[in-house]
Every structure is written in structure tokens, then in C-alpha cells.
Write a protein that holds these residues in place. Structure first.
Motif, PDB file in Angstrom:
ATOM      1  N   ARG A 127       6.739  -5.961  -2.453  1.00 54.55           N
ATOM      2  CA  ARG A 127       6.843  -6.458  -3.818  1.00 54.55           C
ATOM      3  C   ARG A 127       6.875  -7.969  -3.776  1.00 54.55           C
ATOM      4  O   ARG A 127       7.299  -8.565  -2.788  1.00 54.55           O
ATOM      5  CB  ARG A 127       8.058  -5.901  -4.539  1.00 54.55           C
ATOM      6  N   ALA A 133       4.341  -0.540   1.457  1.00 48.93           N
ATOM      7  CA  ALA A 133       4.433  -1.229   0.173  1.00 48.93           C
ATOM      8  C   ALA A 133       5.220  -2.529   0.320  1.00 48.93           C
ATOM      9  O   ALA A 133       6.018  -2.681   1.248  1.00 48.93           O
ATOM     10  CB  ALA A 133       5.090  -0.330  -0.870  1.00 48.93           C
ATOM     11  N   ALA A 179       2.967  -1.984 -11.188  1.00 53.14           N
ATOM     12  CA  ALA A 179       2.580  -1.239  -9.980  1.00 53.14           C
ATOM     13  C   ALA A 179       1.088  -1.392  -9.737  1.00 53.14           C
ATOM     14  O   ALA A 179       0.278  -1.342 -10.667  1.00 53.14           O
ATOM     15  CB  ALA A 179       2.937   0.230 -10.138  1.00 53.14           C
ATOM     16  N   ILE A 238      11.966  -1.640  -0.523  1.00 52.85           N
ATOM     17  CA  ILE A 238      10.627  -2.214  -0.391  1.00 52.85           C
ATOM     18  C   ILE A 238      10.757  -3.695  -0.048  1.00 52.85           C
ATOM     19  O   ILE A 238      11.474  -4.438  -0.719  1.00 52.85           O
ATOM     20  CB  ILE A 238       9.824  -2.016  -1.696  1.00 52.85           C
ATOM     21  N   ARG A 280      -1.845   5.886   3.204  1.00 54.78           N
ATOM     22  CA  ARG A 280      -0.851   4.883   2.815  1.00 54.78           C
ATOM     23  C   ARG A 280      -0.305   4.168   4.047  1.00 54.78           C
ATOM     24  O   ARG A 280       0.113   4.795   5.013  1.00 54.78           O
ATOM     25  CB  ARG A 280       0.296   5.568   2.067  1.00 54.78           C
ATOM     26  N   LEU A 330       4.687  -4.442  -7.615  1.00 53.91           N
ATOM     27  CA  LEU A 330       4.981  -3.426  -6.606  1.00 53.91           C
ATOM     28  C   LEU A 330       3.635  -2.989  -6.042  1.00 53.91           C
ATOM     29  O   LEU A 330       2.871  -2.296  -6.704  1.00 53.91           O
ATOM     30  CB  LEU A 330       5.721  -2.248  -7.221  1.00 53.91           C
ATOM     31  N   CYS A 331       3.347  -3.421  -4.837  1.00 55.52           N
ATOM     32  CA  CYS A 331       2.028  -3.278  -4.235  1.00 55.52           C
ATOM     33  C   CYS A 331       2.047  -2.222  -3.137  1.00 55.52           C
ATOM     34  O   CYS A 331       2.715  -2.413  -2.114  1.00 55.52           O
ATOM     35  CB  CYS A 331       1.592  -4.614  -3.648  1.00 55.52           C
ATOM     36  N   THR A 332       1.321  -1.133  -3.333  1.00 53.07           N
ATOM     37  CA  THR A 332       1.174  -0.109  -2.304  1.00 53.07           C
ATOM     38  C   THR A 332      -0.175  -0.331  -1.629  1.00 53.07           C
ATOM     39  O   THR A 332      -1.201  -0.454  -2.312  1.00 53.07           O
ATOM     40  CB  THR A 332       1.260   1.303  -2.898  1.00 53.07           C
ATOM     41  N   VAL A 333      -0.161  -0.393  -0.308  1.00 57.35           N
ATOM     42  CA  VAL A 333      -1.366  -0.713   0.450  1.00 57.35           C
ATOM     43  C   VAL A 333      -1.817   0.509   1.249  1.00 57.35           C
ATOM     44  O   VAL A 333      -1.000   1.175   1.886  1.00 57.35           O
ATOM     45  CB  VAL A 333      -1.125  -1.914   1.387  1.00 57.35           C
ATOM     46  N   TYR A 334      -3.113   0.756   1.196  1.00 53.65           N
ATOM     47  CA  TYR A 334      -3.738   1.876   1.891  1.00 53.65           C
ATOM     48  C   TYR A 334      -4.758   1.359   2.896  1.00 53.65           C
ATOM     49  O   TYR A 334      -5.336   0.289   2.709  1.00 53.65           O
ATOM     50  CB  TYR A 334      -4.472   2.792   0.894  1.00 53.65           C
ATOM     51  N   PRO A 373      -2.288   7.055  -8.565  1.00 46.58           N
ATOM     52  CA  PRO A 373      -2.515   5.878  -7.721  1.00 46.58           C
ATOM     53  C   PRO A 373      -3.811   5.912  -6.903  1.00 46.58           C
ATOM     54  O   PRO A 373      -4.488   4.888  -6.793  1.00 46.58           O
ATOM     55  CB  PRO A 373      -1.285   5.864  -6.809  1.00 46.58           C
ATOM     56  N   VAL A 382      -2.218  -0.872  -6.486  1.00 47.60           N
ATOM     57  CA  VAL A 382      -2.679  -0.295  -5.228  1.00 47.60           C
ATOM     58  C   VAL A 382      -3.767  -1.190  -4.648  1.00 47.60           C
ATOM     59  O   VAL A 382      -4.579  -1.759  -5.386  1.00 47.60           O
ATOM     60  CB  VAL A 382      -3.216   1.141  -5.423  1.00 47.60           C
TER      61      VAL A 382
END
Length: 147
Positions: A82, A80, A19, A2, A77, A97-101, A56, A21
Motif C-alpha cells: 500500500r 500486495a 484497490a 500489508i 498472486r 492497496l496494490c495487489t501484484v500478480y 480482481p 491490481v
């Protein structure tokens, strides 16, 4: 692996993994952001932490609603990143820990319920210039390039 954005971790500093989102919400060339007034005023992609045991995508819907008042649909998605940062509102050094949609804003149900947040529409170019972190900017530009 990541991608890391922002400052590297500080030697000797302990970080708590957190974590989260986040959503790029585009409509007719404009983007819906949240403006957080404290502890430091900042424009952000709407989103936040995933609660223990929370899925998430459920967290994404909840966080967008809390920070903008809008419902969303069709989340896909994008990727991601960090970043290592101090979160003064939690008195916490965090490895975020950033998950982007990418999602479609559907309709507003009311004002944001998260204290200190307001929903702000702006052009994608203005949003890229105003977002508070490089990870948000990267994924906004990636999403706009696909549109």
C-alpha cells in the motif's frame, strides 16, 4: 499486514482507499511496462483500479489490455503493498492497496486504448531502475528472482 512503501500518510490528510491490481509481465528476460505520459511521465507495472463489483482478475486483464494492448494468461498472486499518494488525474488523495500478480504476456491485440499510455519492453534490470514506485520495483525483483 500489508507492507507500506513510499511516504507515510500526511497528518490530518483524508485518504480514499483505492484497490488496484498490477502485473509483472516477463518474457525471455524482458518485461512489459506501461509508460504513462501525464500528469507526470512515469514507467509503471501495467494495471489499475478495480471497478465496483469487478473481480480482481477481470480487472487485471482489462487494465493490462487498456494500458499495453496485450492479452495475458496464468496470473499468480505475488503479494500486495500500500502507498499513500496524491493522484492528480483524479484530484484525489489515495491509500492505494496494490495487489501484484505474475502473468504471462500472450499476444498484442493492438495499441493501448488508455490515453497517454504506451507499451514498452525493456530488460528486467532496466525496468527496475525506471519504475516509478518502490512497490513495483520490489515485486519485479521478487518475480525475477523466481525465474
Amino acid at each position: 499486514m500489508i507492507r507500506r512503501v513510499g511516504e507515510p500518510p500526511k497528518a490530518g490528510q483524508r485518504y480514499t482507499r483505492r484497490a488496484g491490481v498490477y502485473a509483472v509481465l516477463a518474457l525471455a528476460g524482458d518485461v512489459l511496462l506501461t509508460h504513462q505520459s501525464a500528469p507526470v511521465p512515469e514507467f509503471q507495472l501495467p494495471g489499475g483500479g478495480i471497478d465496483p463489483g469487478e473481480h480482481p482478475l477481470r480487472a487485471l486483464h482489462r487494465e493490462v489490455m487498456e494500458e499495453t494492448g496485450w492479452t495475458i494468461a496464468g496470473a499468480r498472486r505475488l503479494g500486495a503493498f500500500r502507498r499513500f499518494t496524491f493522484m492528480p488525474e483524479y484530484d484525489l488523495w489515495a491509500e492505494k492497496l496494490c495487489t501484484v500478480y505474475l502473468a504471462r504476456p500472450v499476444r498484442p491485440l493492438g495499441p493501448p486504448t488508455q490515453p497517454g499510455h504506451s507499451a514498452v519492453w525493456m530488460s528486467a534490470a532496466d525496468a527496475a531502475a525506471h519504475l516509478g514506485n518502490a512497490g513495483d520495483r520490489h515485486f519485479l525483483m521478487q518475480a525475477m528472482a523466481r525465474a
